[in-house]
Design an enzyme around this catalytic site. Structure first.
Site, PDB file in Angstrom:
ATOM      1  CB  CYS A 113      -0.947   0.004   1.193  1.00  8.75           C
ATOM      2  SG  CYS A 113      -2.116  -1.343   1.125  1.00  8.75           S
ATOM      3  CG  HIS A 253      -3.081   3.481   2.084  1.00  9.00           C
ATOM      4  ND1 HIS A 253      -3.615   3.121   0.867  1.00  9.00           N
ATOM      5  CD2 HIS A 253      -3.119   2.369   2.858  1.00  9.00           C
ATOM      6  CE1 HIS A 253      -3.947   1.838   0.909  1.00  9.00           C
ATOM      7  NE2 HIS A 253      -3.668   1.360   2.114  1.00  9.00           N
ATOM      8  CG  ASN A 283      -6.456  -0.883   1.265  1.00  7.84           C
ATOM      9  OD1 ASN A 283      -5.797  -0.395   0.351  1.00  7.84           O
ATOM     10  ND2 ASN A 283      -5.899  -1.445   2.324  1.00  7.84           N
TER      11      ASN A 283
HETATM   12  N1  ACO Z   1     -18.073  -8.700   9.357  1.00  6.12           N
HETATM   13  C1  ACO Z   1     -18.474  -8.942  10.616  1.00  6.12           C
HETATM   14  N2  ACO Z   1     -17.630  -9.268  11.602  1.00  6.12           N
HETATM   15  C2  ACO Z   1     -16.313  -9.335  11.290  1.00  6.12           C
HETATM   16  C3  ACO Z   1     -15.836  -9.095   9.986  1.00  6.12           C
HETATM   17  C4  ACO Z   1     -16.783  -8.771   9.005  1.00  6.12           C
HETATM   18  N3  ACO Z   1     -16.423  -8.502   7.727  1.00  6.12           N
HETATM   19  N4  ACO Z   1     -14.493  -9.227   9.994  1.00  6.12           N
HETATM   20  C5  ACO Z   1     -14.128  -9.543  11.240  1.00  6.12           C
HETATM   21  N5  ACO Z   1     -15.220  -9.622  12.036  1.00  6.12           N
HETATM   22  C6  ACO Z   1     -15.299  -9.931  13.464  1.00  6.12           C
HETATM   23  C7  ACO Z   1     -14.095 -10.711  13.938  1.00  6.12           C
HETATM   24  O1  ACO Z   1     -14.284 -12.094  13.707  1.00  6.12           O
HETATM   25  C8  ACO Z   1     -14.092 -10.384  15.408  1.00  6.12           C
HETATM   26  O2  ACO Z   1     -15.070 -11.155  16.070  1.00  6.12           O
HETATM   27  P1  ACO Z   1     -14.811 -11.736  17.564  1.00  6.12           P
HETATM   28  O3  ACO Z   1     -14.666 -10.521  18.423  1.00  6.12           O
HETATM   29  O4  ACO Z   1     -16.027 -12.517  17.806  1.00  6.12           O
HETATM   30  O5  ACO Z   1     -13.547 -12.542  17.460  1.00  6.12           O
HETATM   31  C9  ACO Z   1     -14.584  -8.923  15.446  1.00  6.12           C
HETATM   32  O6  ACO Z   1     -15.254  -8.705  14.205  1.00  6.12           O
HETATM   33  C10 ACO Z   1     -13.488  -7.904  15.625  1.00  6.12           C
HETATM   34  O7  ACO Z   1     -12.415  -8.203  14.707  1.00  6.12           O
HETATM   35  P2  ACO Z   1     -11.103  -7.324  14.640  1.00  6.12           P
HETATM   36  O8  ACO Z   1     -10.203  -7.867  13.579  1.00  6.12           O
HETATM   37  O9  ACO Z   1     -10.538  -7.150  16.020  1.00  6.12           O
HETATM   38  O10 ACO Z   1     -11.738  -5.933  14.149  1.00  6.12           O
HETATM   39  P3  ACO Z   1     -11.042  -4.536  14.000  1.00  6.12           P
HETATM   40  O11 ACO Z   1     -11.790  -3.514  14.730  1.00  6.12           O
HETATM   41  O12 ACO Z   1      -9.553  -4.592  14.200  1.00  6.12           O
HETATM   42  O13 ACO Z   1     -11.283  -4.219  12.432  1.00  6.12           O
HETATM   43  C11 ACO Z   1     -10.027  -4.264  10.370  1.00  6.12           C
HETATM   44  C12 ACO Z   1     -10.740  -5.074  11.450  1.00  6.12           C
HETATM   45  C13 ACO Z   1     -11.046  -3.413   9.668  1.00  6.12           C
HETATM   46  C14 ACO Z   1      -9.364  -5.216   9.391  1.00  6.12           C
HETATM   47  C15 ACO Z   1      -8.947  -3.350  11.016  1.00  6.12           C
HETATM   48  O14 ACO Z   1      -8.197  -4.108  11.924  1.00  6.12           O
HETATM   49  C16 ACO Z   1      -8.002  -2.707  10.017  1.00  6.12           C
HETATM   50  O15 ACO Z   1      -8.382  -1.849   9.266  1.00  6.12           O
HETATM   51  N6  ACO Z   1      -6.699  -3.061  10.068  1.00  6.12           N
HETATM   52  C17 ACO Z   1      -5.645  -2.374   9.337  1.00  6.12           C
HETATM   53  C18 ACO Z   1      -5.628  -2.662   7.891  1.00  6.12           C
HETATM   54  C19 ACO Z   1      -4.443  -1.953   7.257  1.00  6.12           C
HETATM   55  O16 ACO Z   1      -4.107  -0.817   7.546  1.00  6.12           O
HETATM   56  N7  ACO Z   1      -3.718  -2.632   6.368  1.00  6.12           N
HETATM   57  C20 ACO Z   1      -2.521  -2.051   5.791  1.00  6.12           C
HETATM   58  C21 ACO Z   1      -2.663  -1.720   4.397  1.00  6.12           C
HETATM   59  S1  ACO Z   1      -3.190  -3.078   3.381  1.00  6.12           S
HETATM   60  C22 ACO Z   1      -1.900  -3.536   2.308  1.00  6.12           C
HETATM   61  O17 ACO Z   1      -0.770  -3.176   2.467  1.00  6.12           O
HETATM   62  C23 ACO Z   1      -2.250  -4.464   1.194  1.00  6.12           C
END
Ligand code: ACO
Length: 326
Positions: A113, A253, A283
Site C-alpha cells: 500500500c 492511504h 482499500n
Molecule cells: N463482518 C463482521 N464481523 C467481522 C468481519 C466482518 N467482515 N471481519 C471480522 N469480524 C469480526 C471478527 O471475527 C471479530 O469477532 P470476535 O470478536 O467474535 O472474534 C470482530 O469482528 C473484531 O475483529 P477485529 O479484527 O478485532 O476488528 P477490527 O476492529 O480490528 O477491524 C479491520 C478489522 C477493519 C481489518 C482493522 O483491523 C483494520 O483496518 N486493520 C488495518 C488494515 C491496514 O491498515 N492494512 C494495511 C494496508 S493493506 C496492504 O498493504 C495491502
C-alpha cells in the site's frame, strides 16, 4: 535547486461496483459492521478479463491527456503494484508497450500500500539527478483477484483501481519538497500473500490451503498503522518547518477511516482538510493515494501553491510520506 513537479494526474476504477449489501449475500457480515469498522460502503472490482496493466493504462492515458504530452516523450515508467499481470515481464513493461512509449525504461516497485510513495520518491531522485526528464508513475492494484472471498476479515476491505502522475523537473518553488521512506521486514507476516513465489510455488496444496489469497493480522496491523502514521505525519511537517494549519490537504492511504481520523486528530486537522474516498473505493492498495490526488486536483480542492501531505502504510511492513507544494 532542481525539484520534481507533478504536471498531470489521472485515475481509473473498474465499472463493476460491489456494495456492502452485496457482500452480506456472500459472507456473514453486515453493512453496519463494515461501515463502522472501516468507513467503506462500496468498492470497484475488475472484470474477468481486466488485469492491472489495463487499469494502469487507462489511468496513464488520462494523465497524458491532461498535460498534452505524447507517450513517446516519457523516458521512464515506474509502476507500483503487488498484483501485477504476472511475475514477469513487469507490469511497467506491459504498460510501456500498450502506450507505445518506446523511449521509456520501465520497472515495477513492490511496497504494497505504500508503493505509490516509494515510486514517487524514486522518480523524484531520478529527476533531481538529471538521469530522466519526464517520468510516469502509476500506482495500480487489483486485490479483488487475490482475496479469499470466503474470508470476511479481508474480503470486505479491498477494491481495484489505478492512479497516475507525470513528473518533470522544475526550478520554481513548486514541486516535491521531501519524501520519507521506511520499512520493517520483521513484521512481514502481518500482511502477506504466502504462495506463488519461490518459497511456496503454486501447487494443488497451496490452492487447497488458500495460500494464494491475502492474509492479514488486521487488529495488530491497525494498532501499528495508527501509531506509525501519526508520528510520520508530525515528523514530515517538522522536517519541512510547516505547521499543520499551513496544510491545504492531507491525502492519506485509504485503508481504514479510523486510521485516517487518528492521524488528522493528532495533527489537529479538521476532517474537511482530509481527502477521503474510502467509502466509494475501499482499500485500493498502491492506487489509493494517486486516485485521491487526481480527484482532489480535478475538483479544484488543491490549487497551485497549496501544501499537501501524502502518507501511506502497508505490507512489508512499509510506510512513507511526501510533502508537496502544488
Ligand atoms: N463482518 C463482521 N464481523 C467481522 C468481519 C466482518 N467482515 N471481519 C471480522 N469480524 C469480526 C471478527 O471475527 C471479530 O469477532 P470476535 O470478536 O467474535 O472474534 C470482530 O469482528 C473484531 O475483529 P477485529 O479484527 O478485532 O476488528 P477490527 O476492529 O480490528 O477491524 C479491520 C478489522 C477493519 C481489518 C482493522 O483491523 C483494520 O483496518 N486493520 C488495518 C488494515 C491496514 O491498515 N492494512 C494495511 C494496508 S493493506 C496492504 O498493504 C495491502
Amino acid at each position: 535547486m532542481l525539484k520534481a513537479e507533478i504536471i498531470a494526474t489521472g485515475s481509473y476504477v473498474p465499472e463493476k461496483v460491489l456494495t456492502n449489501f452485496d457482500l452480506e449475500e456472500m459472507v456473514e457480515t453486515s453493512d453496519e459492521w463494515i461501515t463502522e469498522r472501516t468507513g467503506i460502503k462500496e468498492r470497484r472490482v475488475s472484470g474477468k478479463d481486466q488485469a492491472v496493466s489495463d487499469l494502469a493504462y487507462e489511468a496513464a492515458k488520462n494523465a497524458l491527456k491532461q498535460c498534452d504530452l505524447k507517450a513517446k516523450e516519457i523516458d521512464l515508467i515506474i509502476v507500483a503494484t503487488v498484483t501485477g499481470d504476472m511475475p514477469f515481464p513487469s507490469t511497467a513493461c506491459i504498460l510501456q508497450d500498450r502506450l507505445d512509449a518506446k523511449k521509456a525504461a520501465a520497472f515495477d516497485i513492490n511496497a504494497a500500500c505504500s508503493g505509490f510513495l516509494f515510486a514517487l520518491s524514486t522518480a523524484e531522485s531520478f529527476i533531481k539527478s538529471g538521469a530522466h526528464k519526464r517520468i510516469l508513475v502509476v500506482g495500480a492494484d487489483a486485490l479483488s483477484k487475490f482475496v479469499d472471498w470466503a474470508d470476511r476479515a479481508t474480503c470486505v476491505l479491498f477494491g481495484d483501481g489505478a492512479g497516475a502522475v507525470i513528473l518533470q523537473a522544475a526550478t520554481g518553488d513548486s514541486g516535491i519538497l521531501s519524501t520519507h521512506l521506511y520499512s520493517d521486514g520483521s513484521f512481514g507476516e502481518m500482511l502477506m500473500l504466502p504462495a506463488g513465489g519461490s518459497r511456496n510455488p503454486a501447487s494443488k496444496e497451496t490452492v487447497r490451503k488458500s495460500l494464494h489469497a491475502i492474509k492479514m493480522k488486521g487488529n495488530e496491523t491497525f494498532k501499528i498503522a495508527v501509531r506509525t502514521l501519526e508520528n510520520l505525519a508530525v515528523d514530515t511537517l517538522k522536517k519541512n518547518n510547516l505547521k499543520p494549519s499551513q496544510l491545504t490537504a492531507l491525502i492519506p492511504h485509504q485503508a481504514n477511516l479510523r486510521i485516517i481520523q487518528a492521524t488528522a486528530n493528532r495533527l489537529g486537522l479538521p476532517m474537511d482538510k482530509v481527502v477521503v474516498n474510502i467509502d466509494r473505493y475501499g482499500n485500493t492498495s498502491a492506487a489509493s493515494i494517486p486516485i485521491a490526488l487526481d480527484e482532489a486536483a480535478r475538483t479544484g480542492r488543491i490549487r497551485k501553491g497549496d501544501y499537501i501531505l501524502l502518507e501511506a502504510f502497508g505490507g512489508g511492513l512499509t510506510w512513507a510520506s511526501a510533502l508537496i507544494k502544488w
